[in-house]
Design an enzyme around this catalytic site. Structure first.
Site, mmCIF file in Angstrom:
data_model
loop_
_atom_site.group_PDB
_atom_site.id
_atom_site.type_symbol
_atom_site.label_atom_id
_atom_site.label_comp_id
_atom_site.label_asym_id
_atom_site.label_seq_id
_atom_site.Cartn_x
_atom_site.Cartn_y
_atom_site.Cartn_z
ATOM 1 N N GLU A 6 0.812 -1.232 0.000
ATOM 2 C CA GLU A 6 0.000 0.000 0.000
ATOM 3 C C GLU A 6 0.842 1.277 0.000
ATOM 4 O OE1 GLU A 6 -2.859 -0.304 3.206
ATOM 5 O OE2 GLU A 6 -4.142 -1.522 1.938
ATOM 6 N N GLU A 14 -6.619 -7.672 -0.959
ATOM 7 C CA GLU A 14 -6.995 -7.702 0.462
ATOM 8 C C GLU A 14 -8.441 -7.283 0.610
ATOM 9 O OE1 GLU A 14 -4.829 -5.280 3.216
ATOM 10 O OE2 GLU A 14 -2.896 -5.849 2.384
HETATM 11 C C1 GLA Z 1 -4.339 -2.575 4.847
HETATM 12 C C2 GLA Z 1 -2.996 -3.215 5.034
HETATM 13 C C3 GLA Z 1 -3.025 -4.399 5.920
HETATM 14 C C4 GLA Z 1 -3.910 -4.156 7.113
HETATM 15 C C5 GLA Z 1 -5.270 -3.797 6.650
HETATM 16 C C6 GLA Z 1 -6.224 -3.572 7.787
HETATM 17 O O1 GLA Z 1 -5.023 -2.983 3.755
HETATM 18 O O2 GLA Z 1 -2.377 -3.551 3.826
HETATM 19 O O3 GLA Z 1 -1.696 -4.651 6.330
HETATM 20 O O4 GLA Z 1 -3.381 -3.133 7.882
HETATM 21 O O5 GLA Z 1 -5.205 -2.594 5.929
HETATM 22 O O6 GLA Z 1 -7.521 -3.313 7.341
#
Ligand code: GLA
Length: 673
Positions: A148, A314
Site C-alpha cells: 500500500e 486484500e
Molecule cells: C491494509 C494493510 C493491511 C492491514 C489492513 C487492515 O489494507 O495492507 O496490512 O493493515 O489494511 O484493514
C-alpha cells in the site's frame, strides 16, 4: 502464471508470527478452504534481515517449501513498508517529517521517507536478496512489492527531489510561476532554492503547489516501486510483479498512471459503510480496479484488452470498519462482497488476513481463522467460499459488460481537496460515488475509466465533478458527443485547467460549447439547505446560475434566487447529446435522471427484471455469458433469468429464487443473449 486456471483464493499469511506447529495446522486448514495463493513476508523485514546485511532465510525456505508441497502458491512480498528498528536508528534522516516539521519515530509501520537515499538503497538490497534466493522457487507465482504505497514526507531529501521534479516538469521558474499563479499573495519565486514542499503555513496554501506535490509524490513512490520491480523482473522474468493499491482520499498515488507499471492491478478494499452502502462501495472499488487494469494493459501492449486481469489482494473476512467501530459482517455478506469483485472481473479473492494474531496493533482485525479458531462461522464461510471459487473458475478471463462509463481522475480529487474551494463540503469520491450508486441502483453496468481512454462501445459517458480538464480531456469528451455518444456532466467539471487555474468566460470553461450552457455564479448550499426542482426532487450541496447557450432546460430550480433558472439541461451537439447537472440531486432523482440519460443513449439495465437490492452483473467470454445475481436484501427474491447456476449446479428457467442474502451465478445459454 498466477492467474491461469481459474480463480485465486487466499490472503496475507504471516508465519513469522507463529511457531512451526501452527504452520502445519495452517496449511491443513488452507487445503480445507481450497486456498491456492497466499501473500507471504509483507511485514517480515526484521525477521528476514535482523542486522544490516545478515539475512535469515531459513524459516522462509521452510514456509515456501511447505506451501509448495501442498499446492499453495505464493505472492512473495518485499517487506519494505516496514523497515526494522536498526534501520531507523542507523538512518535517522530516513524517518519521515510531517508538514508541521515533526520527525516521526519508529514504533508503527510505514515510518520511512520514500525519497531518502538510504531507505531506497536498503529497500533495493532486501528486495534483491529475496530475488536472488527465491527467483526460481517453483511456488512463487507473483511478486508483491511493498504494501500500500501511500505515505508522504516533507524532509530535506523530499524538498530536493521535489525541486528536481518541478525543474523537469516546468523547465524554468517563469513557467512554474505562471502555472501556480504566484503573483497572487506575493509568492513569485526567483530562485529554485526558494521552492519547498507545501509545509504547514499560516493560511490557505497555493492550490497549484499542493497539486504538484501530490503528483510529484505519486511519481516518487512509483520510482521506488519500479526500481524494485526491475530487479525482481531481471531475476525472474517469468514471474509477474504487482503492488497492492490502497484506495483512499489521502493517498498521493495516481493509480491509473501506475497501472502501466504493474503486471496486474491489485487493490485492497475495505468498505466503511455498514449499511447497504458497503455493497455500493464494493462495486465502485471493483469497477475502478477494472478500469485501471484495462488502462494499464492498453498502455503496455498498445491494444485494448477488455478482460485485462486484476486482483482483489486484500479484503476483510468478517468486519467493516465504520468510524473506528468494527461491525461484524452478517452471515453470507463476506461471500457476496467476494462474488461482487469476481463478477466485476477480479481474478480472485484475497483477504487480510489468514490467521488473527494474538498481539500487535491489528490483533482485533478479522481473519479467515479467527482467535476462536476454525470451529467458527467465519471459517466455515471461508471454506464454503473456497469451494464456490472453484466452481466459478470458468468465468476467469471473461470480460465484464458495461454500456456506461464514468470518468475517474485522481488529480481532480486532489485539486478539489483545497480548502479554498467555495464549499467545505466537496468530496470528489462522494461525487463519483453518487453517480456510480445511481447507476448501480438502476441496474446499469458501468466501467470507470481514466480520462482519455477509448470510449468505443459506451453509449453514455458520465463526468462527475471532473474539476480539472486539460484541453485534451475536454476534446476527448467533445469528440465522444460529436460522434453520436451521450455525455452527462455534473457541476464543477471542466472548471479549471490541469494547473487548477480557473478557465475564464463562464463555467464550465472547458465544456461550455458541448454542454450549450454558461454558468455565471456558484451557489453552494448549506448542510440543511435543499432546493426544490420543478420536475420533482431536490438539489443538494450546490447550485448555479445557469444561462442557456444552445441547451434546453430539463428541469429548473423552484423558488429562491434561482427560481425558474435551469438546474438540469440537455444539448444536441454534433450527432450526440450532452446533459448538464448544476446541482447534486437527491438519490432517487439522480437515479431517475441517469436512467433517462442512459436509456435515451440506448443503454439497458443488465437484468431488467431484477428487483431493488439485487445486484446483476454480466460477464461474457467466447460464445458464453455468465450472469451474477447477488441478493443484498434480507428477503428472498425472484429474478427472471435462465441458465445453469454454477454455485449449485441447478438448471434455472424461467426465474431464479434467491434466498435472503443469497447469490446465483448463471451460465446462460447462447440463445439467451
Ligand atoms: C491494509 C494493510 C493491511 C492491514 C489492513 C487492515 O489494507 O495492507 O496490512 O493493515 O489494511 O484493514
Amino acid at each position: 502464471m498466477w492467474g491461469d486456471g481459474g480463480l485465486r483464493y487466499g490472503g496475507d499469511y504471516n508465519p513469522e508470527q507463529w511457531p512451526a506447529e501452527v504452520w502445519r495446522e495452517d496449511v491443513a486448514l488452507m487445503r480445507r478452504a481450497r486456498v491456492n495463493l497466499v501473500t507471504v513476508g509483507v511485514f517480515a523485514w526484521s525477521r528476514l534481515e535482523p542486522a544490516p546485511g545478515r539475512y535469515t532465510f531459513d524459516w522462509l525456505d521452510r514456509v515456501l517449501d511447505l506451501l509448495h508441497d501442498n499446492d499453495i502458491r505464493v505472492a512473495l512480498a518485499t517487506p519494505t513498508a516496514s523497515p526494522p528498528p536498526w534501520f531507523s536508528l542507523a538512518h535517522p534522516d530516513s524517518l519521515p517529517v510531517t508538514a508541521d516539521g515533526v520527525r516521526l519515530h519508529h514504533g508503527s509501520r510505514d515510518t520511512y521517507c520514500a525519497a531518502a537515499p538510504a531507505y531506497r538503497a536498503a529497500a533495493r538490497r532486501v528486495a534483491a536478496a529475496l530475488a536472488d534466493r527465491y527467483a526460481h522457487h517453483p511456488g512463487v507465482a507473483l511478486w508483491h512489492v511493498h504494501n500500500e504505497y501511500g505515505t508522504t514526507c516533507h524532509c530535506a531529501h523530499t524538498g530536493r527531489a521535489f525541486r528536481r521534479w518541478l525543474a523537469s516538469r516546468y523547465g524554468d521558474l517563469d513557467t512554474l510561476n505562471a502555472a501556480w499563479a504566484t503573483s497572487f499573495w506575493s509568492q513569485h519565486y526567483t530562485d529554485w532554492a526558494q521552492v519547498d514542499t507545501p509545509r504547514a503555513t499560516q493560511y490557505l496554501a497555493n492550490p497549484g503547489h499542493l497539486l504538484d506535490f501530490r503528483r510529484f509524490w505519486s511519481d516518487t513512490l512509483l520510482a521506488a516501486y519500479v526500481e524494485q520491480r526491475d530487479l525482481l523482473r531481471a531475476a525472474a522474468p517469468a514471474v509477474p510483479v504487482t503492488t497492492n493499491y490502497v484506495l483512499g482520499d489521502w493517498v498521493p498515488v495516481d493509480h491509473a498512471r501506475w497501472a502501466a507499471e504493474v503486471d496486474v492491478v491489485a487493490i485492497d478494499h475495505y468498505p466503511d459503510a455498514s449499511d447497504g452502502g458497503a455493497e455500493e462501495q464494493t462495486a465502485l472499488a471493483a469497477d475502478l480496479a477494472r478500469g485501471w487494469a484495462r488502462h494499464g494493459a492498453r498502455r503496455r501492449t498498445g491494444h485494448a484488452e477488455r478482460a485485462a486481469p486484476w486482483l482483489l489482494m486484500e479484503s476483510a473476512p468478517g468486519q467493516i470498519h465504520t468510524a473506528g467501530r468494527m461491525h461484524a459482517k452478517e452471515p453470507g455478506r463476506m461471500a457476496r462482497h467476494s462474488l461482487s469483485h469476481v463478477a466485476r472481473g477480479s481474478r480472485g479473492v484475497m483477504f487480510f488476513q489468514w490467521r488473527a494474531p494474538a498481539g500487535g496493533a491489528e490483533r482485533f482485525h478479522s481473519a479467515l481463522v479467527p482467535h476462536a479458531g476454525p470451529d467458527t462461522r467465519v471459517f466455515r464461510e471461508a471454506v464454503a467460499l473456497g469451494a464456490a471459487m472453484e466452481r466459478l473458475s470458468e468465468v476467469a478471463g471473461a470480460a465484464v459488460e458495461a454500456e456506461v462509463a464514468i470518468a475517474w481522475d485522481a488529480a481532480s480529487g486532489w485539486a478539489l481537496d483545497h480548502p479554498g474551494m467555495p464549499s467545505p463540503r466537496l468530496s470528489y469520491r462522494d461525487e463519483v460515488h453518487a453517480a456510480h450508486r445511481a447507476l448501480w441502483r438502476a441496474g446499469f453496468g458501468c466501467d470507470v475509466v481514466p480520462p482519455g481512454d477509448p470510449l468505443d462501445g459506451y453509449r453514455l459517458l458520465v463526468l462527475p465533478a471532473l474539476y480539472l480538464a486539460s484541453d485534451a480531456t475536454a476534446e476527448w469528451a467533445r469528440r465522444h458527443v460529436h460522434r453520436g455518444g451521450h455525455l452527462l456532466v455534473t457541476w464543477l467539471s471542466g472548471v479549471a485547467d490541469e494547473h487548477a487555474r480557473v478557465r475564464l468566460g463562464g463555467h464550465p470553461g472547458a465544456l461550455r460549447d458541448v454542454l450549450g450552457v454558461r454558468v455565471e455564479e456558484f451557489h453552494p448550499l448549506a448542510e440543511d439547505e435543499t432546493l426544490p426542482l420543478r420536475a420533482g426532487g431536490t438539489g443538494h450541496l450546490w447550485a448555479e446560475t445557469v444561462r442557456l447557450a444552445g441547451a434546453t432546460a430539463v428541469t429548473s430550480y423552484a423558488g429562491g434566487v434561482l427560481d425558474g433558472l435551469p438546474a438540469v439541461t440537455r444539448h444536441r451537439f454534433g450527432a450526440g447529446t450532452a446533459w448538464y447537472l448544476s446541482t447534486r440531486p437527491d438519490d432517487a432523482t439522480y437515479r431517475r435522471l441517469l436512467t433517462d440519460a442512459a436509456r435515451s443513449a440506448g443503454a439497458a439495465p443488465v437484468c431488467p427484471g431484477a428487483p431493488a437490492g439485487v445486484e446483476a452483473v454480466r460477464r461474457r467470454g467466447a460464445g458464453t455469458s455468465w450472469l451474477f445475481l447477488l441478493n443484498h436484501t434480507d428477503r428472498p427474491q425472484r429474478v427472471p433469468a435462465a441458465g445453469v447456476d454454477l454455485l449449485t449446479g441447478a438448471t434455472i428457467d424461467p426465474e431464479v429464487h434467491l434466498p435472503a442474502g443469497g447469490a446465483a451465478v448463471l451460465r446462460e445459454a447462447a440463445a439467451d443473449h
